[in-house]
Design an enzyme around this catalytic site. Structure first.
Site, PDB file in Angstrom:
ATOM      1  N   ARG A 114      -5.080   1.363  -6.700  1.00 33.96           N
ATOM      2  CA  ARG A 114      -3.748   1.894  -6.623  1.00 33.96           C
ATOM      3  C   ARG A 114      -3.618   2.617  -7.085  1.00 33.96           C
ATOM      4  O   ARG A 114      -2.893   3.826  -6.691  1.00 33.96           O
ATOM      5  CB  ARG A 114      -2.988   0.047  -6.202  1.00 33.96           C
ATOM      6  CG  ARG A 114      -3.137  -0.710  -5.266  1.00 33.96           C
ATOM      7  CD  ARG A 114      -1.918  -1.646  -5.256  1.00 33.96           C
ATOM      8  NE  ARG A 114      -1.706  -2.248  -4.904  1.00 33.96           N
ATOM      9  CZ  ARG A 114      -1.840  -2.656  -3.181  1.00 33.96           C
ATOM     10  NH1 ARG A 114      -1.832  -1.938  -2.487  1.00 33.96           N
ATOM     11  NH2 ARG A 114      -2.198  -4.288  -2.304  1.00 33.96           N
ATOM     12  N   GLY A 132       0.987  -0.853  -0.189  1.00 32.13           N
ATOM     13  CA  GLY A 132       0.301   0.125  -0.063  1.00 32.13           C
ATOM     14  C   GLY A 132       1.421   1.474   0.039  1.00 32.13           C
ATOM     15  O   GLY A 132       0.047   2.393  -0.219  1.00 32.13           O
ATOM     16  N   ASP A 141      -4.037   1.764  10.878  1.00 29.78           N
ATOM     17  CA  ASP A 141      -5.810   2.360  11.229  1.00 29.78           C
ATOM     18  C   ASP A 141      -5.982   1.244  12.591  1.00 29.78           C
ATOM     19  O   ASP A 141      -5.730   2.021  13.577  1.00 29.78           O
ATOM     20  CB  ASP A 141      -6.409   0.831   9.620  1.00 29.78           C
ATOM     21  CG  ASP A 141      -7.747   1.284  10.017  1.00 29.78           C
ATOM     22  OD1 ASP A 141      -8.714   1.524  11.429  1.00 29.78           O
ATOM     23  OD2 ASP A 141      -8.470  -0.115   9.638  1.00 29.78           O
ATOM     24  N   VAL A 188     -11.084   4.074   2.389  1.00 30.72           N
ATOM     25  CA  VAL A 188     -10.510   4.620   1.504  1.00 30.72           C
ATOM     26  C   VAL A 188      -9.543   3.773   0.160  1.00 30.72           C
ATOM     27  O   VAL A 188      -9.015   2.587   0.766  1.00 30.72           O
ATOM     28  CB  VAL A 188      -9.654   6.007   1.775  1.00 30.72           C
ATOM     29  CG1 VAL A 188     -10.474   7.016   3.098  1.00 30.72           C
ATOM     30  CG2 VAL A 188      -8.303   5.149   2.802  1.00 30.72           C
ATOM     31  N   ASP A 193       1.020   2.998   4.860  1.00 31.51           N
ATOM     32  CA  ASP A 193       0.150   4.079   3.681  1.00 31.51           C
ATOM     33  C   ASP A 193      -1.080   4.272   4.729  1.00 31.51           C
ATOM     34  O   ASP A 193      -1.675   5.911   4.955  1.00 31.51           O
ATOM     35  CB  ASP A 193      -0.127   3.146   2.840  1.00 31.51           C
ATOM     36  CG  ASP A 193      -1.119   2.066   3.325  1.00 31.51           C
ATOM     37  OD1 ASP A 193      -0.688   1.476   4.294  1.00 31.51           O
ATOM     38  OD2 ASP A 193      -1.519   0.946   2.684  1.00 31.51           O
TER      39      ASP A 193
HETATM   40  P1  XMP Z   1      -4.011  -1.651  10.663  1.00 33.24           P
HETATM   41  O1  XMP Z   1      -5.198  -2.037  10.585  1.00 33.24           O
HETATM   42  O2  XMP Z   1      -2.963  -2.880  10.975  1.00 33.24           O
HETATM   43  O3  XMP Z   1      -3.661  -1.133   9.141  1.00 33.24           O
HETATM   44  O4  XMP Z   1      -3.375  -0.069  11.799  1.00 33.24           O
HETATM   45  C1  XMP Z   1      -2.901  -1.172   8.832  1.00 33.24           C
HETATM   46  C2  XMP Z   1      -3.150  -1.828   6.726  1.00 33.24           C
HETATM   47  O5  XMP Z   1      -4.413  -2.349   6.897  1.00 33.24           O
HETATM   48  C3  XMP Z   1      -4.795  -1.441   5.365  1.00 33.24           C
HETATM   49  N1  XMP Z   1      -6.326  -0.491   5.237  1.00 33.24           N
HETATM   50  C4  XMP Z   1      -5.969  -0.225   4.574  1.00 33.24           C
HETATM   51  N2  XMP Z   1      -6.087   0.094   3.202  1.00 33.24           N
HETATM   52  N3  XMP Z   1      -8.080   1.387   2.730  1.00 33.24           N
HETATM   53  C5  XMP Z   1      -7.430   0.605   2.147  1.00 33.24           C
HETATM   54  O6  XMP Z   1      -6.521   0.434   0.604  1.00 33.24           O
HETATM   55  C6  XMP Z   1      -8.653   1.525   4.289  1.00 33.24           C
HETATM   56  O7  XMP Z   1      -9.310   2.400   4.157  1.00 33.24           O
HETATM   57  C7  XMP Z   1      -7.506   0.696   5.366  1.00 33.24           C
HETATM   58  N4  XMP Z   1      -7.401   0.816   5.989  1.00 33.24           N
HETATM   59  C8  XMP Z   1      -6.914   0.407   6.951  1.00 33.24           C
HETATM   60  C9  XMP Z   1      -3.209  -0.755   5.219  1.00 33.24           C
HETATM   61  O8  XMP Z   1      -2.176  -1.803   3.824  1.00 33.24           O
HETATM   62  C10 XMP Z   1      -2.523  -0.840   6.289  1.00 33.24           C
HETATM   63  O9  XMP Z   1      -1.407  -0.479   5.536  1.00 33.24           O
END
Ligand code: XMP
Length: 179
Positions: free
Chosen positions: A166, A45, A104, A154, A101
């Site tokens: 992407r 990402g 979350d 997103v 990227d």
């Molecule tokens: P965590 O939950 O581990 O998430 O902090 C990190 C990874 O989860 C993916 N991620 C997303 N990918 N849209 C995406 O395309 C989103 O809204 C989203 N939220 C989390 C992403 O790969 C990130 O590195």
């Protein structure tokens, strides 16, 4: 692709401007580091953010690649982060900047930082383009953050849904029927 998009949250111009600002902050932070920085982008990402960011950084650096999977297939629910490919460079005694990227739930950054700590770097900092507030536990933080966004899934500028979008140049939300 365009017809699947509901709303653009952050335009390519806003992204470019903010990445400029982040690069300046990061450059100031590492300006006295003669040994050279190691950037560790979390694939896949972060690829577009990374490529824009590193071309704005003036210092000598190397890249170390690591791949983590957290979203299995066509889902927006975060699963446990899982290491798919481990780091491919030696970081002992070096300054490391992890690039991702989006922060979350924090599972991905926690896993990566734990793995990197085991390899005895001099320091570990993190830069994330986006952060969804108040979901990550307080001990999983980022040193450099591009934008705070609301808690919605997103795509674009490297972020995907089921492998797509992407290459969309802006950060956007998909129409509901495409999730
Ligand atoms: P965590 O939950 O581990 O998430 O902090 C990190 C990874 O989860 C993916 N991620 C997303 N990918 N849209 C995406 O395309 C989103 O809204 C989203 N939220 C989390 C992403 O790969 C990130 O590195």
């Amino acid at each position: 692709m365009e017809q699947d998009i509901d709303r653009i949250l952050i335009t390519d111009r806003e992204l470019a401007q903010r990445v400029d600002e982040m690069a300046a902050q990061i450059a100031a932070c590492y300006s006295d580091d003669d040994a050279g920085l190691i950037l560790v982008p979390i694939l896949s990402g972060s690829i577009i953010f990374l490529s824009d960011l590193i071309r704005r950084l003036p210092m000598k650096m190397k890249l170390g690649l690591i791949t983590v999977s957290s979203y299995a297939g066509a889902t927006t629910e975060s699963n446990a982060a899982e290491l798919v490919m481990d780091l491919n460079v030696d970081i002992r005694g070096r300054h490391v900047l992890v690039v991702d990227d989006i922060l979350d739930t924090g599972k991905t950054l926690r896993l990566v930082k734990e793995r990197l700590h085991q390899r005895a770097p001099r320091s570990i900092r993190t830069a994330v383009l986006l952060r969804k507030p108040s979901k990550a536990p307080p001990d999983v933080t980022a040193d450099f953050v591009g934008f705070e966004i609301a808690d919605e899934f997103v795509v674009g500028y490297g972020l995907d849904y089921d492998g797509h979008y992407r290459n969309f140049p802006h950060i956007a939300v998909l129409k509901e029927e495409h999730y």
